[in-house]
Design an enzyme around this catalytic site. Structure first.
Site, PDB file in Angstrom:
ATOM      1  N   ALA A 156      43.484  34.348  36.509  1.00 24.12           N
ATOM      2  CA  ALA A 156      42.916  34.316  37.844  1.00 24.12           C
ATOM      3  C   ALA A 156      43.311  35.720  38.908  1.00 24.12           C
ATOM      4  CB  ALA A 156      42.961  33.581  38.229  1.00 24.12           C
ATOM      5  N   LYS A 157      42.220  36.424  38.761  1.00 19.18           N
ATOM      6  CA  LYS A 157      42.497  37.555  39.918  1.00 19.18           C
ATOM      7  C   LYS A 157      42.285  37.341  41.443  1.00 19.18           C
ATOM      8  CE  LYS A 157      41.263  42.783  39.752  1.00 19.18           C
ATOM      9  NZ  LYS A 157      42.984  43.683  40.088  1.00 19.18           N
ATOM     10  N   ALA A 158      43.436  37.016  41.546  1.00 21.37           N
ATOM     11  CA  ALA A 158      43.397  36.303  42.865  1.00 21.37           C
ATOM     12  C   ALA A 158      44.564  37.312  43.996  1.00 21.37           C
ATOM     13  CB  ALA A 158      43.925  34.611  43.175  1.00 21.37           C
TER      14      ALA A 158
END
Ligand code: PMP
Length: 305
Positions: A156-158
């Site tokens: 997840a590109k958090a």
């Protein structure tokens, strides 16, 4: 971004002046990193400006939001249309970087973020040049480990994930390197602070699995297709650290970095210490693909004008 970018920012469906695109200090994302984002490039050529793999980026934004149960109020199509409209509104004719960001707004201080928590989405665009030099960069293996799917999933590109990348970057710059390569908790090569990694031995290309704590990079996927089309075999498999020192070539892939050869690792030259032929072929094909020069890859591009 230190300087001002385009005159307008797309903010929850409206164009807002750069100076007026503000959020309250109580914004949840500022306290806990509760945001997901994308990094996209649009490339200018003689006849147009084209956004590279716009749909794939907006799809990944949706997947990242889903992991954290953030509600994203805009469909992939709405976000793609908004991006093109933003570049037009800003009259952008040069190459730009595009930053979509979905963040949790006024939720309070508790951690029970649910699909009902208010979120906002912005798209910011600004002129952007090269991130690294083409001839190659130096890298070190970081003493920090890459975050793991067992705690904060790298898939997840958090926003919060990037604290890990920042620690690794600070260490590499402090020690005089251009970039850091992180190992996962098993000690295998994971990725660089903001790029995926590829290693070449005996003309075969290897890259870590997603299970080795790597992001599902869109440039990674593009490089795999290009390398396949050029006739190279690519295998996803765990890469032990020592193999970095044995590689004939290493290159990194990322939207900002594009495709960049690594010419030394921990002070040891990679191959002969210069960009290798396979990295060069993939990099040169990629740089033609992004500007629309190669017909076979034109479906990756969304023209703005
Ligand atoms: N890994 C990390 C940690 C990144 O931040 C990025 C940049 N988004 C990448 C890999 C490369 O991903 P992409 O090619 O989609 O930009």
């Amino acid at each position: 971004m230190k300087e001002k970018g385009g005159e307008f920012i797309w903010f929850d469906g409206k164009f807002v002046k750069w100076e007026d695109a503000k959020v309250p200090v109580f914004t949840h994302a500022m306290h806990y990193g509760t945001a997901v984002f994308e990094g996209i490039r649009a490339y200018a050529s003689k006849d147009n400006v084209r956004v590279f793999r716009l749909k794939e980026h907006m799809e990944r934004l949706h997947r990242s939001a889903k992991v954290y149960s953030f509600t994203l109020d805009y469909s992939v199509k709405e976000l793609c249309d908004a991006t093109v409209a933003l570049l037009k509104k800003n009259r952008m004719k040069e190459s730009v970087y595009i930053r979509p960001l979905t963040f949790v707004g006024m939720h309070g201080i508790d951690l029970n973020v649910t699909a009902k928590s208010p979120t906002h989405t912005v798209i910011i665009a600004f002129p952007f040049a090269k991130y690294f030099k083409d001839e190659g960069i130096t890298a070190c293996v970081s003493s920090w480990r890459r975050i793991s799917d067992q705690s904060t999933p790298p898939l997840a590109k958090a926003a919060g994930n990037y604290l890990n990348s920042i620690l690794a970057t600070q260490e590499s710059k402090r020690n005089g390197y251009d970039e850091s390569i992180l190992l996962d908790f098993a000690g295998n090569v994971s990725e660089a602070s903001g790029e995926n990694i590829f290693l070449i031995r005996n003309k075969k290309i290897y890259t870590p699995f997603f299970a080795d704590s790597a992001l599902e990079g869109i440039t990674r996927e593009s490089a795999i297709r290009i390398a396949n089309d050029l006739g190279y075999e690519i295998t996803e498999r765990p890469i032990p650290r020592a193999e970095l020192y044995m590689a004939d070539e290493i290159f990194l892939t990322g939207t900002a970095a594009e495709i960049v050869p690594v010419t030394s690792i921990d002070g040891k030259p990679v191959g002969n210490g210069k960009e290798g032929p396979i990295s060069k072929a993939v990099r040169e094909t990629y740089s033609k693909a992004v500007t629309g020069e190669i017909k076979e890859y034109r479906d990756w591009l969304t023209p703005v004008w």
